[in-house]
Design an enzyme around this catalytic site. Structure first.
Site, PDB file in Angstrom:
ATOM      1  N   PHE A 487       0.852  -1.189   0.000  1.00 41.64           N
ATOM      2  CA  PHE A 487       0.000   0.000   0.000  1.00 41.64           C
ATOM      3  C   PHE A 487       0.887   1.238   0.000  1.00 41.64           C
ATOM      4  CE2 PHE A 487      -2.532  -3.221   2.176  1.00 41.64           C
ATOM      5  CZ  PHE A 487      -3.765  -3.095   1.559  1.00 41.64           C
ATOM      6  N   ASP A 488       0.361   2.337  -0.553  1.00 45.00           N
ATOM      7  CA  ASP A 488       1.050   3.612  -0.347  1.00 45.00           C
ATOM      8  C   ASP A 488       0.762   4.041   1.088  1.00 45.00           C
ATOM      9  OD1 ASP A 488      -1.660   4.091  -1.014  1.00 45.00           O
ATOM     10  OD2 ASP A 488      -1.211   6.215  -1.243  1.00 45.00           O
ATOM     11  N   LYS A 489       1.755   4.631   1.728  1.00 48.47           N
ATOM     12  CA  LYS A 489       1.693   4.822   3.181  1.00 48.47           C
ATOM     13  C   LYS A 489       0.742   5.939   3.599  1.00 48.47           C
ATOM     14  CE  LYS A 489       5.176   6.795   5.252  1.00 48.47           C
ATOM     15  NZ  LYS A 489       4.547   7.950   5.930  1.00 48.47           N
ATOM     16  N   THR A 490       0.984   7.160   3.107  1.00 52.83           N
ATOM     17  CA  THR A 490       0.273   8.320   3.629  1.00 52.83           C
ATOM     18  C   THR A 490      -1.214   8.260   3.305  1.00 52.83           C
ATOM     19  OG1 THR A 490       2.270   9.608   3.299  1.00 52.83           O
ATOM     20  CG2 THR A 490       0.234  10.835   3.660  1.00 52.83           C
ATOM     21  N   THR A 492      -3.224   5.978   3.949  1.00 55.52           N
ATOM     22  CA  THR A 492      -3.719   4.600   3.860  1.00 55.52           C
ATOM     23  C   THR A 492      -3.384   3.843   5.137  1.00 55.52           C
ATOM     24  OG1 THR A 492      -3.352   4.645   1.477  1.00 55.52           O
ATOM     25  CG2 THR A 492      -3.696   2.492   2.485  1.00 55.52           C
TER      26      THR A 492
END
Length: 626
Positions: A487-490, A492
């Site tokens: 997943f993309d972090k920010t 999420t």
């Protein structure tokens, strides 16, 4: 000579793009078609089944057609340039301008078409006034006589410069040119066909597994295996009905999801006629669209006058308002996309996004030129990715295929072994053949397709309870092979909220004393405070300030407030974007208000944004940048 012949017979479609295709030209051959018909009759339809089971259509084309130059082809074979090398077969069809409601002159391009160097002009075959077309995955292509290849229509050419776009399309299209473009480009609709039940049923029944199962069950019933065979038939019928019902429901849901796109009422400018209201399905590339305010965009468009704020959550998943600015009119010959480099998106309004606020420039209403229609749009691309998913290349599929081939080999070996043994012991030929065939059918369990189908349907029901919809059920089996999800972090895995900690102003090339927000005090007045209050892309919507969370935190740190741009705008003597005033908790300021006159949104290539602002009571302007 041979190289030129090869070029005539093949070309590239979407050259340099991700969905690049090789195109090969073919022409129907009556003798070959007759031979295929005879072979189909002699094999009792087995040849037709082989053509149907073959997922790639090249066998059918090679059997019935002969190669020919693309300009003469009535059938084209397209091959993907990726590692899968998939084939697609398409028929060439013609569009005739003589079918239009108005008379077409011999020099029609001089009087009807604004962009005389467009693909539409180059594709016209004279004197018949026809265009040769193919439709590939919902996108229409026309044969360009000059370039000797099929090229996409349904969009404005990207080679137009900024001033050319303004001059050519700024006043709208004539009714005649709209009719021409409507015929060539097709309707501005994103139609998802609801598959008829009979077609879904035929596809399921003609599956190789089910055909093999029908043969097996017929053989078993002839030998008296009644109970077992009937049980498998009932299970198979249930699995087919469930599968057809599920596929039909998914088709209906996707159809309903995009249907509203085709029913939007829009206002356009018709050249020399004025304003006209029509349905969005009648829009064509080049039409000038008026943006009234809150509005769902039915096409991709280039903003040419005024500015607007758009919610692009449909594309990005983040409901952060994005400011769009008009295409500049500066004199240059560069294509408009190249002029803006990768920031051309700041001038483009994408289909399916929501216009939430418009601001006229003072020269009339906010206007945009239709850039792309139908499946050529951003929303159309999303729907196409659902309708035509990329093929899977999982090892499980290849291993499963190898296992089935191994079982088939075992079955064939057992078949011939049984024939030899029964013949050696003098068993009658009829019994020998029957027992050998029964042994062959035992290698592949006849209940396997039904079991797989029911398993997939049950998995879909469980996913549906979690509000997860799957339009490609066969991919559910792949989920067991996944061992890593990224997943993309920010936003999420983490919260996207930030708090302002300190500011460090500068003066005379030196850092000043840092200001901490832990004390609860707002930023003291100065150039930094003015920049934080005015240099942002925030908007005032229904009394609430909305925009990027980082911009919002910085603005809140000043304790200033934003007001409607109509309020007190006369103080500045010109059109303003925003008016910002000190709030009750703001630090003492000698300035009554700041007006943002022009905003230059953040540019990823320049890595900055800036605004032109004016302080109340001053006659000069300030530029603030971050």
């Amino acid at each position: 000579m041979e190289e030129n012949s090869k070029k005539d017979h093949q070309a590239l479609l979407n050259q340099g793009e991700e969905d690049e295709l090789e195109v090969f030209g073919y022409r129907d051959h009556n003798v070959r078609k007759a031979l295929c018909l005879v072979a189909s009759v002699l094999t009792c339809g087995v040849l037709l089944l082989v053509f149907y089971w073959r997922p790639q259509p090249q066998w059918r084309v090679w059997a019935k057609c002969i190669p020919c130059p693309l300009r003469e082809a009535d059938t084209v074979l397209l091959r993907t340039t990726d590692k899968f090398q998939r084939y697609i077969r398409k028929k060439v069809f013609c569009l005739y301008l003589s079918t239009l409601k108005f008379p077409v002159s011999k020099k029609w391009e001089e009087s009807l078409v604004a962009d005389c160097h467009s693909i539409r002009n180059q594709a016209l075959i004279k004197p018949e006034l026809k265009l040769r077309c193919i439709q590939v995955q919902k996108i229409r292509y026309v044969w360009n006589n000059l370039e000797k290849q099929f090229q996409k229509v349904g969009l404005l050419e990207g080679s137009d410069s900024c001033p050319h776009t303004h001059q050519t399309f700024g006043l709208g299209l004539t009714r005649e040119e709209q009719e021409v473009r409507r015929l060539v480009c097709g309707p501005n609709t994103i139609d998802v066909e609801i598959q008829p039940i009979w077609k879904l049923l035929v596809k399921q029944v003609l599956n190789p597994f089910y055909v093999f199962q029908a043969f097996t069950l017929t053989l078993w019933l002839s030998q008296g295996y009644i109970e077992y065979s009937v049980a498998i038939i009932i299970l198979t019928v249930i699995s087919i009905v469930l599968s057809v019902y599920d596929l039909r429901q998914q088709s209906v849901k996707l159809h309903n999801l995009v249907e509203d796109h085709n029913k939007v009422q829009v206002t356009i400018i018709v050249k020399d006629k004025g304003l006209e209201e029509l349905e969005s399905r009648l829009l064509v590339p080049g039409d000038v669209l008026l943006l009234p305010g809150k509005f769902s965009l039915p096409c991709d468009a280039i903003l040419i006058d005024g500015s607007c704020v758009v919610n692009e959550g449909m594309l990005t998943g983040e409901s952060i308002p994005v400011t769009k600015t008009p295409l500049p009119q500066m004199e240059n010959t560069m294509p408009w996309k190249c002029h803006s480099v990768e920031d051309y998106r700041k001038h483009v309004l994408f289909c399916g996004t929501e216009v939430i606020q418009v601001k006229a420039s003072g020269q009339g209403p906010v206007r945009a030129v239709v850039l792309q229609t139908g499946y050529n749009t951003a929303k159309g691309d999303l729907v196409r990715s659902i309708l035509y998913p990329r093929p899977l290349n999982f090892k499980l599929y290849s291993d499963a295929f190898k296992f089935m081939v191994f079982l088939a080999c075992l079955g064939v070996m057992g078949f011939f072994y049984a024939l030899g043994v029964y013949a050696y012991h003098g068993v009658p030929p009829k019994d020998t053949a029957t027992m050998a065939l029964i042994l062959l059918t035992m290698t592949v369990p006849p209940v396997l397709p039904a079991a797989l189908t029911i398993g997939n349907v049950y998995a879909q029901k469980r996913l549906k309870k979690k509000k997860i919809f799957c339009i490609s059920p066969q991919r559910i089996n792949m989920c067991g092979q996944i061992n890593l999800v990224c997943f993309d972090k920010t936003g999420t895995l983490t919260e996207d909220g930030l708090d302002l900690w300190q500011t460090l102003p500068t003066a005379d090339n030196c850092f000043q004393e840092a200001h901490s927000f832990a004390s609860g005090q707002a930023v003291p007045w100065g150039p930094l405070c003015a920049a934080m209050a005015s240099c942002h892309s925030l908007i005032l919507l229904s009394g609430t300030i909305q925009g990027d969370p980082l911009d919002l935190k910085m603005f809140e740190g000043t304790a200033w407030k934003m007001e409607d741009c109509n309020v007190d705008s006369c103080k500045f003597g010109m059109s303003v974007s925003n008016i910002i005033k000190p709030g009750p908790k703001a630090s003492q300021s000698p300035v009554e208000a700041i007006a943002t006159l022009r905003q230059f949104p953040f540019s990823s290539s320049l890595q900055r944004m800036s605004v032109i602002a004016q302080l109340a009571g001053e006659n000069h302007f300030h530029v603030y940048m971050k």
